[in-house]
Design a protein around this motif. Structure first.
Motif, PDB file in Angstrom:
ATOM      1  N   ILE A  60      19.276   4.159   1.745  1.00  0.00           N
ATOM      2  CA  ILE A  60      19.257   3.576   3.083  1.00  0.00           C
ATOM      3  C   ILE A  60      18.057   2.646   3.212  1.00  0.00           C
ATOM      4  O   ILE A  60      17.210   2.788   4.094  1.00  0.00           O
ATOM      5  CB  ILE A  60      19.264   4.643   4.182  1.00  0.00           C
ATOM      6  N   GLY A  61      17.984   1.678   2.305  1.00  0.00           N
ATOM      7  CA  GLY A  61      16.886   0.723   2.337  1.00  0.00           C
ATOM      8  C   GLY A  61      15.545   1.402   2.268  1.00  0.00           C
ATOM      9  O   GLY A  61      14.619   1.057   2.986  1.00  0.00           O
ATOM     10  N   GLY A  62      15.436   2.388   1.397  1.00  0.00           N
ATOM     11  CA  GLY A  62      14.260   3.249   1.381  1.00  0.00           C
ATOM     12  C   GLY A  62      12.972   2.498   1.111  1.00  0.00           C
ATOM     13  O   GLY A  62      12.931   1.560   0.340  1.00  0.00           O
ATOM     14  N   HIS A  63      11.911   2.936   1.767  1.00  0.00           N
ATOM     15  CA  HIS A  63      10.582   2.445   1.417  1.00  0.00           C
ATOM     16  C   HIS A  63       9.558   3.432   1.933  1.00  0.00           C
ATOM     17  O   HIS A  63       9.731   4.050   2.965  1.00  0.00           O
ATOM     18  CB  HIS A  63      10.331   1.049   1.989  1.00  0.00           C
TER      19      HIS A  63
ATOM     20  N   HIS B  64       7.504   5.452  -0.672  1.00  0.00           N
ATOM     21  CA  HIS B  64       6.893   6.105  -1.830  1.00  0.00           C
ATOM     22  C   HIS B  64       6.970   5.270  -3.098  1.00  0.00           C
ATOM     23  O   HIS B  64       6.766   5.783  -4.194  1.00  0.00           O
ATOM     24  CB  HIS B  64       7.500   7.487  -2.016  1.00  0.00           C
ATOM     25  N   LEU B  65       7.251   3.982  -2.957  1.00  0.00           N
ATOM     26  CA  LEU B  65       7.116   3.013  -4.039  1.00  0.00           C
ATOM     27  C   LEU B  65       8.083   3.229  -5.185  1.00  0.00           C
ATOM     28  O   LEU B  65       7.725   3.165  -6.369  1.00  0.00           O
ATOM     29  CB  LEU B  65       5.663   2.985  -4.545  1.00  0.00           C
ATOM     30  N   ASP B  66       9.327   3.472  -4.836  1.00  0.00           N
ATOM     31  CA  ASP B  66      10.396   3.457  -5.820  1.00  0.00           C
ATOM     32  C   ASP B  66      10.608   2.006  -6.263  1.00  0.00           C
ATOM     33  O   ASP B  66      10.033   1.069  -5.702  1.00  0.00           O
ATOM     34  CB  ASP B  66      11.683   4.005  -5.182  1.00  0.00           C
ATOM     35  N   GLU B  67      11.450   1.816  -7.272  1.00  0.00           N
ATOM     36  CA  GLU B  67      11.731   0.470  -7.756  1.00  0.00           C
ATOM     37  C   GLU B  67      12.200  -0.418  -6.599  1.00  0.00           C
ATOM     38  O   GLU B  67      13.063  -0.049  -5.820  1.00  0.00           O
ATOM     39  CB  GLU B  67      12.817   0.526  -8.836  1.00  0.00           C
ATOM     40  N   GLY B  68      11.614  -1.576  -6.505  1.00  0.00           N
ATOM     41  CA  GLY B  68      11.993  -2.512  -5.457  1.00  0.00           C
ATOM     42  C   GLY B  68      11.135  -2.447  -4.215  1.00  0.00           C
ATOM     43  O   GLY B  68      11.229  -3.313  -3.343  1.00  0.00           O
ATOM     44  N   GLU B  69      10.272  -1.438  -4.100  1.00  0.00           N
ATOM     45  CA  GLU B  69       9.419  -1.299  -2.923  1.00  0.00           C
ATOM     46  C   GLU B  69       8.028  -1.863  -3.136  1.00  0.00           C
ATOM     47  O   GLU B  69       7.397  -2.362  -2.210  1.00  0.00           O
ATOM     48  CB  GLU B  69       9.250   0.181  -2.549  1.00  0.00           C
ATOM     49  N   ARG B  70       7.527  -1.766  -4.338  1.00  0.00           N
ATOM     50  CA  ARG B  70       6.100  -1.885  -4.604  1.00  0.00           C
ATOM     51  C   ARG B  70       5.562  -3.317  -4.530  1.00  0.00           C
ATOM     52  O   ARG B  70       4.532  -3.579  -3.909  1.00  0.00           O
ATOM     53  CB  ARG B  70       5.795  -1.288  -5.974  1.00  0.00           C
ATOM     54  N   PHE B  71       6.231  -4.257  -5.191  1.00  0.00           N
ATOM     55  CA  PHE B  71       5.744  -5.632  -5.242  1.00  0.00           C
ATOM     56  C   PHE B  71       6.543  -6.500  -4.278  1.00  0.00           C
ATOM     57  O   PHE B  71       7.770  -6.383  -4.202  1.00  0.00           O
ATOM     58  CB  PHE B  71       5.816  -6.169  -6.662  1.00  0.00           C
ATOM     59  N   VAL B  72       5.837  -7.363  -3.565  1.00  0.00           N
ATOM     60  CA  VAL B  72       6.463  -8.117  -2.475  1.00  0.00           C
ATOM     61  C   VAL B  72       6.256  -9.615  -2.675  1.00  0.00           C
ATOM     62  O   VAL B  72       5.282 -10.049  -3.306  1.00  0.00           O
ATOM     63  CB  VAL B  72       5.873  -7.697  -1.118  1.00  0.00           C
TER      64      VAL B  72
ATOM     65  N   VAL C 175       0.840  -1.192   0.000  1.00  0.00           N
ATOM     66  CA  VAL C 175       0.000   0.000   0.000  1.00  0.00           C
ATOM     67  C   VAL C 175       0.878   1.246   0.000  1.00  0.00           C
ATOM     68  O   VAL C 175       2.096   1.177   0.167  1.00  0.00           O
ATOM     69  CB  VAL C 175      -0.940   0.024   1.224  1.00  0.00           C
ATOM     70  N   TYR C 176       0.232   2.390  -0.189  1.00  0.00           N
ATOM     71  CA  TYR C 176       0.952   3.663  -0.177  1.00  0.00           C
ATOM     72  C   TYR C 176       0.494   4.489   1.012  1.00  0.00           C
ATOM     73  O   TYR C 176      -0.716   4.618   1.228  1.00  0.00           O
ATOM     74  CB  TYR C 176       0.683   4.440  -1.471  1.00  0.00           C
ATOM     75  N   PRO C 177       1.405   5.075   1.791  1.00  0.00           N
ATOM     76  CA  PRO C 177       2.858   4.952   1.715  1.00  0.00           C
ATOM     77  C   PRO C 177       3.334   3.642   2.334  1.00  0.00           C
ATOM     78  O   PRO C 177       2.747   3.160   3.306  1.00  0.00           O
ATOM     79  CB  PRO C 177       3.358   6.143   2.535  1.00  0.00           C
TER      80      PRO C 177
END
Length: 502
Positions: A421-424, A426-434, A262-264
Motif C-alpha cells: 500500500i505504497g509503503g514507506h 522502514h526503508l524497503d526497496e524504493g523508499e530510501r533514495f529520492v 531519513v529513518y523512519p
C-alpha cells in the motif's frame, strides 16, 4: 480551494492512531476482545476479569509497542505464536477469537480503510477492495496495513488475553502458571531485543556536521527559494514517467543521485528533518503519530525570522503537528484528481498575498495514489506526470510575474514508496533514495553529483542560499557541490573522492 478545517486537523491526528502500527496493535486487540465478549458486558465480574487480563498481558503490549517488526523481521513473529500453542497445549478454545480478529483486521484494512475511507477522502473506486487486499498482504512497513506483522501480533496477544481471562474467571491458575506466562513474555522481549540489536541494521548513517563546521553564511545567494516536494515519488518510477518539465529543469541544474531520506521515512518525520536539518532523535518527531506537538529544535523558518525574512510551507494538516503556524494546511479531503491542482492554486494565492522569501509546496497526489492504488500500476505514473504539468504551470506563473529573477528552485521527494500500500517508513526497496535536484540562480548547470547525501542538508542549504543563520541542530552539510560560488572547490572535492560528478 479550501484550507484544512480545525476538524480535519484533529481528525488527521486521530486517524494516525489507527494508521500507525504501534498504537494500532493495542487498540485493535483490546477492541476485538471486547467485541467478542459483548454478551458479558452486563456482568460486573467480566469487567474485573477483563481489566486483570489486560494488566497481566500489558508487558507484552509494551514490548510490541516499542519494537516493531518491518521487512523480513516480521517473519520471526510467528515463533512466539507457535511457542505459545505448544506451551499451553492447543488452540481449540481460541480459534473463534482468532477468526474474529483476522476477519475484523481484513474488514478494517481492505473495506473500511482501502475502500470506504479512500472513497470518501480521495474518490477511489468503490471496487478498490479488489486491489487493496493484495497490497495489504504485500506491505512491509510497520503500519496497521502490514498483515504479515499485525496478524501474528494480534493472534499472540488475543491468545494470552483469552488464557489469562479464563484463569481469572475460573480461579484455577497456580503460581507456576503465572510464572510460566512471565517467563514467556520475557523470552519474547529477549527475542525482540536480539533481532533489533543484530538484524535491524539498515538505518542510514547519520551525518555529524554542526552549524559551527558549516561554511560561513554571508549575503544571500538567492532572493527567493521555491522548494517543490512531490510527496512519495519513487525514484525509478519518476525516471519511467513522461515528465519533460522536471527532467528539463534537472538537466539545467545540479542533480544529487544518491540523496537519502531519513529513518523512519514517514512524511511528518521527513519534513521535520528537511526543515530543521536534524534527525528524529533530536527534533522529536518520530512518526506521523505525534505525541508532543512541535519540533524541539529550530527550523529554517525560525532562522529566516532572525534576519527579517519569511517562509511558508503549504501542505497537508499532519505537518501542523511539527511546524505549527509556519504551515498553511490545505485540505486533503478531495478527489485525487483535484488535490494537486488545488494545492498549486493555493500556492499562487499565498505568493500573491505574502510573497515569502521561502515557499515550500507539497504535492500529495502521488503519495495518495501509491497508498490507495499501489506503486506498480499506471495510476501512480499518471500522478507523477500530472505533478510535472502542474509544477510547470506554477513555475511559469512565477516567471510571468518576475519572481524567478535571482530565485532558486529545489525539487525533491520526501521519501519513496515500496510495494504494497505504497509503503514507506522502514526503508524497503524504493523508499530510501529520492529524486533531488536544484536549478536556477546560483546553481551550477548540467552537474550530476553521485556522492551520498541526506535530506537533512535541505535546511542548512536553504539557510546559506537565503543568508540566514543555520538552524541550531543542523547536521547535514550545505550542498556546496551545486553552488556556482563553490564550483571550482566542489569539482576538486568530487574528483579527489571519486564521486563521479560530470
Amino acid at each position: 480551494m479550501r484550507r484544512a478545517s480545525s476538524f480535519e486537523i484533529v481528525a488527521a491526528r486521530a486517524w494516525n492512531v489507527l494508521n500507525e502500527g504501534r498504537p494500532f496493535t493495542p487498540v485493535f486487540v483490546a477492541g476485538v476482545f471486547l467485541l467478542c465478549h459483548i454478551g458479558d458486558w452486563g456482568q460486573p465480574a467480566y469487567w474485573s476479569a477483563m481489566a486483570g487480563a489486560l494488566g497481566a498481558v500489558l508487558p507484552l503490549f509494551v514490548v510490541y509497542f516499542f519494537y516493531d517488526f518491518p521487512l523480513y523481521l516480521r517473519n520471526y513473529l510467528w515463533l512466539p505464536v507457535v511457542a505459545a500453542v505448544v506451551i499451553w497445549e492447543g488452540t481449540r478454545d481460541v480459534l473463534g477469537l482468532w477468526l474474529a480478529g483476522i476477519g475484523l483486521f481484513f474488514f478494517f484494512t481492505v473495506f473500511f480503510w482501502g475502500t470506504f475511507y479512500y472513497r470518501m477522502r480521495i474518490g477511489t473506486p468503490w471496487n478498490n477492495f479488489a486491489r487493496f487486499w493484495k497490497l495489504v498482504l504485500q506491505h512491509s512497513d510497520s503500519t496497521s496495513g502490514n498483515a504479515q506483522e499485525q496478524l501474528p501480533k494480534t493472534m499472540l496477544l488475543l491468545y494470552l488475553l483469552h488464557l489469562t481471562y479464563g484463569w481469572i474467571r475460573g480461579g484455577g491458575a497456580k503460581a507456576a502458571d503465572w510464572g510460566t506466562l512471565y517467563v514467556f513474555i520475557a523470552a519474547v522481549w529477549l527475542l525482540a531485543w536480539i533481532l533489533h540489536r543484530y538484524l535491524f541494521d539498515w538505518k542510514p548513517k547519520e551525518r555529524t556536521e554542526s552549524p559551527g563546521t558549516l561554511p560561513r553564511v554571508g549575503e544571500a545567494v538567492s532572493r527567493k527559494v521555491y522548494v517543490l516536494v512531490v510527496d512519495g515519488m519513487r525514484k525509478e518510477r519518476f525516471e519511467q514517467a513522461n515528465a519533460p518539465f522536471l527532467k528539463k529543469l534537472r538537466a539545467e541544474g545540479t542533480e544529487f543521485t544518491s540523496m537519502e531520506t531519513v529513518y523512519p521515512a514517514r512524511t511528518v518525520v521527513c519534513f521535520s528533518s528537511m526543515f530543521t536539518g536534524a534527525y528524529p532523535r533530536e527534533h522529536g518527531i518520530k512518526s506521523n503519530f505525534v505525541y508532543r506537538l512541535g519540533v524541539r529544535t529550530e527550523t529554517i523558518f525560525d532562522s529566516l525570522r532572525k534576519v527579517g525574512k519569511t517562509g511558508r510551507l503549504l501542505g497537508i494538516a499532519h505537518l501542523i503537528d511539527s511546524m505549527g503556524d509556519d504551515v498553511d494546511a490545505i485540505t486533503a479531503v478531495m478527489r485525487h484528481d483535484r488535490a494537486d491542482a488545488e494545492t498549486v492554486e493555493m500556492a499562487k494565492r499565498i505568493v500573491e498575498e505574502r510573497n515569502p522569501d521561502l515557499m515550500v509546496v507539497q504535492l500529495i497526489g502521488t503519495d495518495q495514489i501509491g497508498h490507495s492504488r499501489g506503486v506498480f500500476y499506471d495510476d501512480y505514473i499518471e500522478k507523477i506526470e500530472e505533478a510535472d504539468r502542474l509544477l510547470e504551470n506554477f513555475v511559469g506563473w512565477l516567471s510571468e510575474r518576475g519572481l524567478l529573477e535571482e530565485a532558486t528552485m529545489i525539487v525533491c521527494a520526501d521519501h519513496g514508496q515500496a510495494i504494497g500500500i505504497g509503503g514507506h517508513g522502514h526503508l524497503d526497496e524504493g523508499e530510501r533514495f529520492v529524486p533531488f535536484f536544484l536549478a536556477g540562480h546560483g546553481i551550477r548547470r548540467g552537474v550530476r553529483v553521485d556522492a551520498p547525501h541526506s535530506l537533512v542538508s535541505m535546511a542548512p542549504t536553504l539557510a546559506y542560499l537565503l543568508g540566514a543563520p543555520y538552524p541550531d541542530h543542523s547536521r547535514g552539510p550545505v550542498l556546496t557541490e551545486a553552488l556556482e560560488s563553490f564550483g571550482d572547490r566542489s569539482a576538486a572535492i568530487e574528483k579527489k573522492e571519486g564521486y563521479g560528478s560530470s
